[in-house]
Design a protein around this motif. Sequence first.
Motif, short mmCIF file in Angstrom:
data_model
loop_
_atom_site.label_atom_id
_atom_site.label_comp_id
_atom_site.label_asym_id
_atom_site.label_seq_id
_atom_site.Cartn_x
_atom_site.Cartn_y
_atom_site.Cartn_z
N PRO A 99 0.72 -1.11 -0.07
CA PRO A 99 0.04 0.00 -0.06
C PRO A 99 0.69 1.15 -0.04
O PRO A 99 0.32 2.29 -0.60
CB PRO A 99 -0.74 -0.21 1.29
CG PRO A 99 -0.13 -1.07 2.18
CD PRO A 99 0.41 -2.20 1.16
N GLN B 12 -0.46 1.56 -5.52
CA GLN B 12 -1.37 2.81 -5.71
C GLN B 12 -1.97 2.87 -6.99
O GLN B 12 -3.32 3.03 -7.39
CB GLN B 12 -1.24 3.84 -4.73
CG GLN B 12 -1.20 3.43 -3.34
CD GLN B 12 -1.04 4.54 -2.18
OE1 GLN B 12 -1.77 5.70 -2.92
NE2 GLN B 12 -0.77 4.54 -1.13
N SER C 18 -1.70 10.00 -11.14
CA SER C 18 -0.94 9.58 -10.17
C SER C 18 0.42 10.12 -9.79
O SER C 18 0.64 10.63 -8.78
CB SER C 18 -0.83 8.21 -10.25
OG SER C 18 -1.95 7.41 -10.17
N ASP D 185 -6.05 1.16 0.15
CA ASP D 185 -4.75 1.10 0.49
C ASP D 185 -4.56 1.97 1.93
O ASP D 185 -3.66 1.62 2.66
CB ASP D 185 -4.06 1.96 -0.54
CG ASP D 185 -3.50 1.08 -1.69
OD1 ASP D 185 -3.28 -0.31 -1.34
OD2 ASP D 185 -3.74 1.45 -2.69
N ASN D 186 -5.28 3.04 2.16
CA ASN D 186 -5.73 3.63 3.30
C ASN D 186 -5.73 2.53 4.53
O ASN D 186 -5.30 2.77 5.63
CB ASN D 186 -6.11 4.90 3.41
CG ASN D 186 -5.86 5.97 2.40
OD1 ASN D 186 -4.70 6.03 2.04
ND2 ASN D 186 -6.70 6.91 1.98
N LYS E 280 -8.25 4.20 -3.09
CA LYS E 280 -7.46 4.78 -1.81
C LYS E 280 -7.94 4.30 -0.65
O LYS E 280 -6.97 4.21 0.35
CB LYS E 280 -7.58 6.16 -1.89
CG LYS E 280 -6.95 7.01 -3.32
CD LYS E 280 -5.26 6.73 -3.07
CE LYS E 280 -4.41 7.48 -4.32
NZ LYS E 280 -2.87 7.47 -3.72
N ARG F 17 -3.78 -0.16 -8.54
CA ARG F 17 -5.04 -0.61 -7.94
C ARG F 17 -6.06 0.52 -8.61
O ARG F 17 -7.08 0.05 -8.75
CB ARG F 17 -4.97 -0.14 -6.21
CG ARG F 17 -6.20 -1.11 -5.76
CD ARG F 17 -6.29 -0.67 -4.27
NE ARG F 17 -5.13 -1.29 -3.50
CZ ARG F 17 -5.33 -2.61 -2.92
NH1 ARG F 17 -6.23 -3.29 -3.58
NH2 ARG F 17 -4.16 -3.02 -2.34
N TRP F 18 -5.63 1.67 -8.60
CA TRP F 18 -6.53 2.57 -9.11
C TRP F 18 -7.07 2.33 -10.42
O TRP F 18 -8.42 2.18 -11.06
CB TRP F 18 -6.02 3.99 -9.17
CG TRP F 18 -7.20 4.97 -9.86
CD1 TRP F 18 -8.44 5.06 -10.16
CD2 TRP F 18 -6.60 6.54 -10.16
NE1 TRP F 18 -8.73 6.27 -10.47
CE2 TRP F 18 -7.84 7.01 -10.61
CE3 TRP F 18 -5.28 7.21 -10.12
CZ2 TRP F 18 -7.56 8.46 -11.10
CZ3 TRP F 18 -5.18 8.39 -10.46
CH2 TRP F 18 -6.53 9.10 -11.13
#
Length: 208
Positions: free
Chosen positions: A10, A15, A162, A199-200, A196, A18-19
């Motif tokens: 993460p 990231q 990004s 990942d957060n 997000k 993943r987006w």
Amino acid sequence: MADYTFFTHPMSRGQIARWALHEAGASYDQVVVAWQDKPAALLAANPMGKVPTIIHHVEGVDRTVTECAAICLYLAEMHPEAGLLPNDAEMADYYRWTFFAAGPVEQAGTARHLGAEPAPEQEGMAGWGNFERTMKALESHFAANDWVCGNRFTMADVYVGSQVDWGLNFGTFPPNEAFVAYAERCQARPAYKAAKAIDNALIAEMKK
């Protein structure tokens, strides 16, 4: 099994991937990789042990894709129904700015962060010339356009957005109006928010 296996961490460029997976609407199983304990499956797929790495399971064959820009563009191609590919008129900007972000922007930001920028007489050997020219070129595009391809979001915006988002958060991009407005448009995307959030949550769990 999901269509993709997604190796990530993460607090990494994972990231971005993943987006992209969420924008494409792709089904995936994540494998969160520990920095000091890379799983054998990752090393077999990508000997560098880098994340993100995706493996696309399709028709009995595993296709491995590495490098964030390549992952983004591959997912757009594999999921045309998501509407993230450029039309003919958009294709030049789509490829130009994706690879500008993957090359000169990435290199310029890294060199500045590490204190390793070329001297003026060395700029001709560097693929980005210098940081200021690189930032100015990208800024000029977003001063005149909402998205990489003009007025429509495409997969190019996942990668370029990004880079801008990360650069503003970590202070490697100048916080000018064009960059800030572009980042805010990207952050408003439902897929951005969903990715997000995952990942957060993973980061928060690791900090316990």
